[in-house]
Design a protein around this motif. Structure first.
Motif, PDB file in Angstrom:
ATOM      1  N   LYS A  67      15.158   0.803  -2.965  1.00 27.74           N
ATOM      2  CA  LYS A  67      15.954   1.572  -2.016  1.00 27.74           C
ATOM      3  C   LYS A  67      15.070   2.471  -1.148  1.00 27.74           C
ATOM      4  CE  LYS A  67      20.024   1.717  -5.052  1.00 27.74           C
ATOM      5  NZ  LYS A  67      20.961   2.603  -5.787  1.00 27.74           N
ATOM      6  N   MET A  68      13.822   2.702  -1.580  1.00 27.87           N
ATOM      7  CA  MET A  68      12.897   3.576  -0.862  1.00 27.87           C
ATOM      8  C   MET A  68      11.868   2.695  -0.162  1.00 27.87           C
ATOM      9  SD  MET A  68      12.631   6.998  -0.725  1.00 27.87           S
ATOM     10  CE  MET A  68      13.063   7.646  -2.345  1.00 27.87           C
ATOM     11  N   SER A  69      12.058   2.447   1.119  1.00 28.23           N
ATOM     12  CA  SER A  69      11.198   1.506   1.828  1.00 28.23           C
ATOM     13  C   SER A  69      10.392   2.178   2.920  1.00 28.23           C
ATOM     14  CB  SER A  69      12.036   0.385   2.445  1.00 28.23           C
ATOM     15  OG  SER A  69      12.829   0.897   3.510  1.00 28.23           O
ATOM     16  N   LEU A  70       9.333   1.512   3.330  1.00 27.58           N
ATOM     17  CA  LEU A  70       8.526   1.967   4.456  1.00 27.58           C
ATOM     18  C   LEU A  70       9.376   2.072   5.718  1.00 27.58           C
ATOM     19  CD1 LEU A  70       5.836   2.495   5.976  1.00 27.58           C
ATOM     20  CD2 LEU A  70       5.540   0.009   6.083  1.00 27.58           C
ATOM     21  N   GLN A  71      10.256   1.112   5.917  1.00 25.27           N
ATOM     22  CA  GLN A  71      11.086   1.121   7.122  1.00 25.27           C
ATOM     23  C   GLN A  71      11.954   2.374   7.192  1.00 25.27           C
ATOM     24  OE1 GLN A  71      10.789  -1.209   9.601  1.00 25.27           O
ATOM     25  NE2 GLN A  71      12.020   0.307  10.709  1.00 25.27           N
ATOM     26  N   GLN A  72      12.333   2.897   6.035  1.00 26.41           N
ATOM     27  CA  GLN A  72      13.119   4.125   5.984  1.00 26.41           C
ATOM     28  C   GLN A  72      12.352   5.277   6.628  1.00 26.41           C
ATOM     29  OE1 GLN A  72      14.748   4.505   2.064  1.00 26.41           O
ATOM     30  NE2 GLN A  72      15.490   6.580   2.393  1.00 26.41           N
ATOM     31  N   ILE A  73      11.044   5.334   6.394  1.00 32.30           N
ATOM     32  CA  ILE A  73      10.214   6.395   6.977  1.00 32.30           C
ATOM     33  C   ILE A  73      10.086   6.197   8.483  1.00 32.30           C
ATOM     34  CG2 ILE A  73       8.062   7.671   6.759  1.00 32.30           C
ATOM     35  CD1 ILE A  73       9.787   7.317   4.142  1.00 32.30           C
ATOM     36  N   LEU A  74       9.843   4.967   8.890  1.00 35.60           N
ATOM     37  CA  LEU A  74       9.704   4.670  10.316  1.00 35.60           C
ATOM     38  C   LEU A  74      11.009   4.971  11.061  1.00 35.60           C
ATOM     39  CD1 LEU A  74       7.681   1.326  10.097  1.00 35.60           C
ATOM     40  CD2 LEU A  74       6.804   3.646  10.466  1.00 35.60           C
ATOM     41  N   ASN A  75      12.134   4.666  10.431  1.00 36.51           N
ATOM     42  CA  ASN A  75      13.429   5.000  11.030  1.00 36.51           C
ATOM     43  C   ASN A  75      13.598   6.510  11.150  1.00 36.51           C
ATOM     44  OD1 ASN A  75      14.013   2.274  11.100  1.00 36.51           O
ATOM     45  ND2 ASN A  75      15.347   2.316   9.304  1.00 36.51           N
ATOM     46  N   GLY A  76      13.098   7.238  10.147  1.00 35.16           N
ATOM     47  CA  GLY A  76      13.172   8.694  10.191  1.00 35.16           C
ATOM     48  C   GLY A  76      12.375   9.272  11.345  1.00 35.16           C
ATOM     49  N   THR A 115       0.835  -1.207   0.000  1.00 35.04           N
ATOM     50  CA  THR A 115       0.000   0.000   0.000  1.00 35.04           C
ATOM     51  C   THR A 115       0.863   1.247   0.000  1.00 35.04           C
ATOM     52  OG1 THR A 115      -1.658  -1.213   1.281  1.00 35.04           O
ATOM     53  CG2 THR A 115      -1.919   1.172   1.137  1.00 35.04           C
ATOM     54  N   PHE A 116       1.949   1.205   0.763  1.00 29.81           N
ATOM     55  CA  PHE A 116       2.887   2.328   0.823  1.00 29.81           C
ATOM     56  C   PHE A 116       3.377   2.702  -0.580  1.00 29.81           C
ATOM     57  CE2 PHE A 116       7.434   3.561   1.132  1.00 29.81           C
ATOM     58  CZ  PHE A 116       7.307   4.751   1.817  1.00 29.81           C
ATOM     59  N   ARG A 117       3.811   1.705  -1.328  1.00 28.41           N
ATOM     60  CA  ARG A 117       4.314   1.961  -2.683  1.00 28.41           C
ATOM     61  C   ARG A 117       3.179   2.340  -3.631  1.00 28.41           C
ATOM     62  NH1 ARG A 117       9.558   0.614  -2.703  1.00 28.41           N
ATOM     63  NH2 ARG A 117      10.284  -0.982  -1.243  1.00 28.41           N
ATOM     64  N   GLY A 118       1.984   1.804  -3.387  1.00 27.96           N
ATOM     65  CA  GLY A 118       0.843   2.162  -4.219  1.00 27.96           C
ATOM     66  C   GLY A 118       0.443   3.614  -4.046  1.00 27.96           C
ATOM     67  N   MET A 119       0.563   4.123  -2.819  1.00 30.20           N
ATOM     68  CA  MET A 119       0.198   5.516  -2.552  1.00 30.20           C
ATOM     69  C   MET A 119       1.249   6.484  -3.081  1.00 30.20           C
ATOM     70  SD  MET A 119      -2.778   5.835  -1.017  1.00 30.20           S
ATOM     71  CE  MET A 119      -2.776   7.380  -0.099  1.00 30.20           C
ATOM     72  N   ASN A 120       2.546   6.142  -2.910  1.00 30.08           N
ATOM     73  CA  ASN A 120       3.575   7.099  -3.334  1.00 30.08           C
ATOM     74  C   ASN A 120       4.185   6.758  -4.679  1.00 30.08           C
ATOM     75  OD1 ASN A 120       5.688   5.159  -2.936  1.00 30.08           O
ATOM     76  ND2 ASN A 120       5.807   5.699  -0.763  1.00 30.08           N
ATOM     77  N   ASP A 121       3.725   5.662  -5.282  1.00 26.56           N
ATOM     78  CA  ASP A 121       4.153   5.260  -6.624  1.00 26.56           C
ATOM     79  C   ASP A 121       5.672   5.142  -6.737  1.00 26.56           C
ATOM     80  OD1 ASP A 121       3.730   4.404  -9.197  1.00 26.56           O
ATOM     81  OD2 ASP A 121       3.504   6.403 -10.055  1.00 26.56           O
ATOM     82  N   MET A 122       6.302   4.634  -5.694  1.00 28.30           N
ATOM     83  CA  MET A 122       7.747   4.447  -5.705  1.00 28.30           C
ATOM     84  C   MET A 122       8.059   2.958  -5.654  1.00 28.30           C
ATOM     85  SD  MET A 122       9.045   7.406  -6.040  1.00 28.30           S
ATOM     86  CE  MET A 122      10.756   6.963  -5.775  1.00 28.30           C
ATOM     87  N   ASN A 123       8.526   2.420  -6.753  1.00 30.02           N
ATOM     88  CA  ASN A 123       8.871   0.999  -6.815  1.00 30.02           C
ATOM     89  C   ASN A 123      10.358   0.757  -6.606  1.00 30.02           C
ATOM     90  OD1 ASN A 123       6.214   0.075  -7.374  1.00 30.02           O
ATOM     91  ND2 ASN A 123       6.437   0.819  -9.476  1.00 30.02           N
TER      92      ASN A 123
END
Length: 383
Positions: free
Chosen positions: A189-198, A178-186
């Motif tokens: 290197k750009m992962s959900l965990q990266q945001i949570l870590n931020g 869903t994360f990638r579906g909303m931000n259209d980033m496949n």
């Protein structure tokens, strides 16, 4: 690494200012001096006032975009097919420099501005952003930033040391699909965990963190309770935002709006909520506390419950245009005024005239006609 260096000096256009010598100071030193400089500025000018528009709404919040570029392509803001690799973004020379942004803020503070929020695009793409934060925090005002969080782990600490108070992170899902579906980033290197870590890095750096989730029917409704459960019993305030008809490219439809009433119903069936008062006039979110003491959530209901009546926000685009509504079609060219050699008082008079004539209330007038009318893109002026 040696601390960043900035230059602090008096603005020669500000009348009756005490003489501050030109000194080189580090970012942390600028922060420690911030409130003193801010207080000195207002006392020295003696020009503090509160301007109001045609509906009696005062100017309180200033949102400043520092770039129109973003490393996400969220469907509700910057859809990939409209903002492809060949899209022509603003050239460097078209952007306001940090010194010009600082000049704008210094000139507008006496008109009643209390809060400044840095936006984009994605503001963390702007090089050396901490230097701008240090400049602005020196006025002793509330400093916030909105980000998608992808680069937050890298910059949270330096931004906090520069004087940033708060950060709002956009997070529309807790599962990668869903994360990638909303931000259209496949890009892997750009992962959900990266945001949570931020988010964790920002918290560790001492920043107050809020989480914003745009809810779109049939796309990410299922994440509402997931996000609630993830952020309950944390210091973070989770806020849900109705899908809005910002700009001309997000293919907005009425039937894709999940209303605040529906969001509250979904949450309330599992976790009873008690409403509480807004923190200040003009706050956009309706606030609720979990009945069991699990924390706070907010709902931003621009579509179903418009809050135009006490809107106190002005926006400055990355290329220096003032917009008095998120749904505006045209802005007022502040960059031309600044680069044309205007004094601080002339900049203030320019803003006074704009605000005194302000009559925006798009969301209260929303209809089939207005939703198709020309509007500026949110990625250009910031949310």
């Amino acid at each position: 690494m040696a601390p960043s260096r900035i230059m602090a000096e008096a603005d020669s256009d500000s009348p009756a200012l005490p003489i501050f010598p030109t000194i080189a100071i580090s970012v942390p030193e600028a922060v420690r001096l911030g409130f003193k400089i801010g207080i000195a500025y207002h006392h020295a000018t003696g020009m503090s006032e509160s301007i109001t528009d045609t509906f009696g709404r005062r100017l309180r919040d200033l949102r400043i975009s520092v770039t129109d570029r973003c490393n996400f392509r969220c469907r509700y803001c910057m859809p990939r097919e409209k903002f492809a690799e060949d899209f022509e973004f603003l050239r460097r020379e078209m952007l306001l420099s940090f010194e010009e942004i600082n000049r704008c803020v210094a000139a507008l503070l006496p008109l009643g501005v209390e809060k400044v929020r840095i936006t984009g695009g994605e503001p963390l793409l702007r090089r050396d952003l901490a230097n701008l934060v240090a400049m602005l925090s020196a006025y002793g005002i509330d400093m916030a930033l909105t980000t998608n969080g992808a680069l937050l782990s890298k910059y949270a600490l330096v931004l906090s040391k520069a004087g940033l108070n708060r950060v709002t992170v956009s997070l529309d899902a807790l599962d990668d699909e869903t994360f990638r579906g909303m931000n259209d980033m496949n890009d892997k290197k750009m992962s959900l965990q990266q945001i949570l870590n931020g988010i964790e890095s920002a918290t560790d750096a001492g920043l107050e963190v809020k989480i914003n989730c745009v809810v779109r029917a049939g796309v990410n409704e299922h994440v509402i309770l997931q996000l609630v459960e993830y952020f309950r019993h944390t210091p973070h305030v989770l806020r849900f935002i109705e899908f809005m008809d910002v700009g001309m490219t997000n293919e907005w439809r009425w039937d894709e709006v999940v209303t605040s009433e529906r969001i509250l119903s979904i949450i309330g069936e599992v976790y009873p909520l008690n409403p509480i008062k807004r923190s200040y006039p003009g706050e956009v979110a309706e606030r609720y506390l979990f009945a069991d003491g699990g924390g706070e959530i907010g709902i931003i209901s621009s579509v179903s419950k418009p809050f135009c009546g006490d809107c106190s926000r002005a926006r400055i685009s990355a290329d220096g245009k003032i917009y008095t509504c998120l749904f505006a079609a045209e802005g007022h060219d502040l960059r031309e005024v600044i680069r044309g050699g205007a004094s601080d008082e002339e900049v203030r008079e320019f803003m006074r005239n704009i605000w005194h004539h302000r009559d925006d209330r798009y969301s209260e007038l929303r209809s089939a006609t207005t939703t198709t009318a020309e509007k500026i893109e949110m990625s250009y002026i910031g949310g």
